[in-house]
Design a protein around this motif. Structure first.
Motif, PDB file in Angstrom:
ATOM      1  N   SER A  56       0.804  -1.221   0.000  1.00  0.00           N
ATOM      2  CA  SER A  56       0.000   0.000   0.000  1.00  0.00           C
ATOM      3  C   SER A  56       0.837   1.271   0.000  1.00  0.00           C
ATOM      4  CB  SER A  56      -0.924   0.000   1.223  1.00  0.00           C
ATOM      5  OG  SER A  56      -0.163  -0.062   2.420  1.00  0.00           O
ATOM      6  N   ALA A  57       2.166   1.145  -0.079  1.00  0.00           N
ATOM      7  CA  ALA A  57       3.071   2.316  -0.103  1.00  0.00           C
ATOM      8  C   ALA A  57       2.876   3.176   1.135  1.00  0.00           C
ATOM      9  CB  ALA A  57       2.870   3.125  -1.374  1.00  0.00           C
ATOM     10  N   GLY A  58       2.774   2.523   2.310  1.00  0.00           N
ATOM     11  CA  GLY A  58       2.585   3.274   3.540  1.00  0.00           C
ATOM     12  C   GLY A  58       3.875   3.767   4.149  1.00  0.00           C
ATOM     13  N   THR A  59       4.953   3.024   3.968  1.00  0.00           N
ATOM     14  CA  THR A  59       6.244   3.415   4.548  1.00  0.00           C
ATOM     15  C   THR A  59       7.183   4.008   3.515  1.00  0.00           C
ATOM     16  OG1 THR A  59       7.005   1.133   4.220  1.00  0.00           O
ATOM     17  CG2 THR A  59       6.089   1.694   6.378  1.00  0.00           C
ATOM     18  N   PHE A  60       7.195   3.449   2.310  1.00  0.00           N
ATOM     19  CA  PHE A  60       8.077   3.924   1.257  1.00  0.00           C
ATOM     20  C   PHE A  60       7.246   4.254   0.016  1.00  0.00           C
ATOM     21  CE2 PHE A  60      10.679   1.099   3.868  1.00  0.00           C
ATOM     22  CZ  PHE A  60      11.757   1.917   4.157  1.00  0.00           C
ATOM     23  N   PRO A  61       7.733   5.123  -0.844  1.00  0.00           N
ATOM     24  CA  PRO A  61       7.012   5.406  -2.090  1.00  0.00           C
ATOM     25  C   PRO A  61       6.860   4.147  -2.944  1.00  0.00           C
ATOM     26  CG  PRO A  61       8.692   7.073  -1.682  1.00  0.00           C
ATOM     27  CD  PRO A  61       8.915   6.009  -0.665  1.00  0.00           C
ATOM     28  N   LYS A  62       5.873   4.160  -3.788  1.00  0.00           N
ATOM     29  CA  LYS A  62       5.573   2.992  -4.621  1.00  0.00           C
ATOM     30  C   LYS A  62       6.755   2.600  -5.501  1.00  0.00           C
ATOM     31  CE  LYS A  62       2.375   1.484  -8.259  1.00  0.00           C
ATOM     32  NZ  LYS A  62       1.206   1.886  -9.084  1.00  0.00           N
ATOM     33  N   ALA A  63       7.503   3.565  -5.979  1.00  0.00           N
ATOM     34  CA  ALA A  63       8.624   3.284  -6.884  1.00  0.00           C
ATOM     35  C   ALA A  63       9.773   2.565  -6.196  1.00  0.00           C
ATOM     36  CB  ALA A  63       9.136   4.579  -7.498  1.00  0.00           C
ATOM     37  N   LEU A  64       9.805   2.570  -4.847  1.00  0.00           N
ATOM     38  CA  LEU A  64      10.928   1.965  -4.129  1.00  0.00           C
ATOM     39  C   LEU A  64      10.628   0.566  -3.635  1.00  0.00           C
ATOM     40  CD1 LEU A  64      12.130   5.022  -2.014  1.00  0.00           C
ATOM     41  CD2 LEU A  64      12.953   4.252  -4.242  1.00  0.00           C
ATOM     42  N   VAL A  65       9.397   0.083  -3.771  1.00  0.00           N
ATOM     43  CA  VAL A  65       9.044  -1.256  -3.298  1.00  0.00           C
ATOM     44  C   VAL A  65       9.239  -2.251  -4.438  1.00  0.00           C
ATOM     45  CG1 VAL A  65       7.433  -0.332  -1.601  1.00  0.00           C
ATOM     46  CG2 VAL A  65       6.611  -0.926  -3.886  1.00  0.00           C
ATOM     47  N   PRO A  66       9.307  -3.569  -4.150  1.00  0.00           N
ATOM     48  CA  PRO A  66       9.483  -4.568  -5.221  1.00  0.00           C
ATOM     49  C   PRO A  66       8.353  -4.508  -6.248  1.00  0.00           C
ATOM     50  CG  PRO A  66       9.932  -5.544  -3.074  1.00  0.00           C
ATOM     51  CD  PRO A  66       9.388  -4.181  -2.801  1.00  0.00           C
TER      52      PRO A  66
END
Length: 459
Positions: free
Chosen positions: A378-388
């Motif tokens: 859900s991109a709660g901690t990191f931006p969407k572009a930084l998650v797998p």
């Protein structure tokens, strides 16, 4: 009697000679035919389809049927000769009984009569054989003439086709050469024009550049000279040194005042808390089993949906109150915060209601899996572009994604509440889907319950 025998033998020899001539002419004709076919096959200028057509026409010109008829006639004559030979044998037997000539006069008369008939038949057969030979010779001459004409026509046809092919090739080559020449001429003219234009532009730029270089050199020389003179007149002090060390003043303008790290994580933690509270409530409250026997699937659904709606709104109100007055969380709009939190809580409850109604305990386990997926996707901690990439792919399909976006706008940003209502609308779509699926499950369960009740009553 001896003369008759000689005539019979002579006729037999003539028939045999005629048959040999027929066989010889037939073999000669087949050799000529095969030689013509080989000549056509060896001619590479004739296409394969025309070769097959010419060979088929030559074979049609052959008089195989006529040859077979002549052969049959020859065989018939041979059969008659065999009968004559049988008659000759009988006459020979009659000659051996010459001692009883007086007693066999009548037999001799009969034999003479039969001999006469045999001679007549032999004569008629010889006449027919002669006619057949004449017909064969005439047909064979026609066949030779037709084969010669066909061979001549095939040669002319091949020559004409070859001439056409050669002419087409020459025309095609000439057209291609003409087209290539025109293309090269056009390209050359274009290149010549472009080159001339580039040469003109380059000459102009070279002249302008030379002029600018000359002017710049003069200006640089004069500026350096002026700078050297001015540098002699400068008396450096502390202000001068300060100006060179800090030539500009930096001013900061914060768009969103988030002074604590926990404030930035508040949307994420609040969503997890609401979903976890929903799971805990489903563990202690029977989400599927009715307290009384339902009358229909709709009434069964409403009895459960009314409870989870109230609990979801109450849970959201308690959570918001604790954040605002317990932890002193500053938000841009309190009433937006309350309403959006209630919408989020009810959406989570509808998801749990559908899973537990359709799958029971397995549904609760799947709800826990969904919570884990939402924590990472859900991109709660990191931006969407930084998650797998996996979490990036499932991000648009998670309700918590839109809940976190709305909470961030309300808590930290607060300049576009239309964006908040847009996220609330997406959550409403999720809730409508889960409500529809839950209603279908309650309807199916009500049908099963009614059928089970009827069976018990019948028993």
């Amino acid at each position: 009697m001896s003369s008759v025998t000689q005539q019979i033998n002579q006729a037999e020899q003539e028939i045999t000679q005629i048959k040999q001539q027929v066989d010889s002419k037939k073999a000669e004709f087949e050799q000529q035919q095969q030689a013509l076919i080989d000549s056509i096959n060896s001619n590479e200028s004739i296409p394969d389809e025309q070769k097959q057509t010419l060979i088929a026409g030559i074979k049609k010109l052959t008089s195989q049927q006529f040859m077979d008829e002549q052969q049959q006639k020859a065989e018939q004559l041979k059969a008659k000769v065999d009968k004559v030979q049988e008659l000759s044998a009988a006459l020979q037997k009659l000659s051996k009984g010459g001692e009883d000539i007086q007693s066999a006069i009548n037999k001799i008369a009969d034999g003479q009569s039969q001999l006469y008939d045999g001679q007549t038949k032999v004569y008629n057969g010889a006449v027919k054989l002669a006619d057949g030979e004449k017909q064969f010779n005439s047909k064979f001459a026609e066949l030779n003439s037709g084969i010669a004409d066909a061979h001549t026509g095939a040669g002319k046809l091949a020559d004409g086709q070859q001439q056409i092919v050669d002419g087409l090739k020459k025309s095609e080559q000439g057209s291609a050469a003409l087209a290539n020449g025109l293309t090269q001429l056009e390209n050359g003219a274009t290149k010549l024009a472009n080159g001339s234009k580039e040469l003109t532009n380059g000459s102009s730029r070279l002249y302008d550049g030379s002029s600018k270089l000359s002017d710049g050199t003069s200006e640089l020389h004069s500026s350096l000279a002026d700078g050297a003179k001015d540098a002699k007149d400068v008396k450096a002090d502390d202000k001068t040194y300060s100006m060179f060390s800090n030539p500009t003043d930096l001013k900061s303008d914060k768009q969103n005042n988030v002074d604590k790290y926990g404030v930035g994580l508040a949307p994420y933690i609040l969503c997890i808390g609401l979903f976890a509270g929903t799971l805990m409530f489903s563990a202690v409250y029977p989400m599927k089993e009715p307290s009384i026997r339902p009358t229909s699937g709709i009434s069964w659904f409403l009895s459960k949906f009314s409870v989870i709606t109230i609990v979801g709104m109450l849970q959201a109100a308690i959570a918001v109150t604790a954040l605002l007055w317990g932890l002193h969380l500053n938000v841009t709009s309190i009433w937006h915060f309350y309403i959006f939190t209630m919408i989020t809580g009810v959406t989570f409850f509808t998801l749990i209601l559908f899973l537990t109604t359709g799958l029971g305990k397995v549904g609760q386990y799947l709800a826990f899996i969904i919570l884990l997926l939402q924590i990472g996707g859900s991109a709660g901690t990191f931006p969407k572009a930084l998650v797998p990439e996996f979490f990036q792919a499932i991000n648009p399909y998670l309700p918590m994604t839109y809940a976190i976006r709305g909470f961030r706008e309300i808590i930290s940003i607060g300049d576009d509440f239309g964006y908040v209502w847009h996220q609330a609308g997406v959550l409403g779509i999720f809730a409508a889907i889960f409500i529809t699926l839950s209603l279908i499950m309650f309807y199916i369960n009500a049908r099963k319950e009614k059928h089970h009740t009827e069976e018990e009553a019948a028993a």
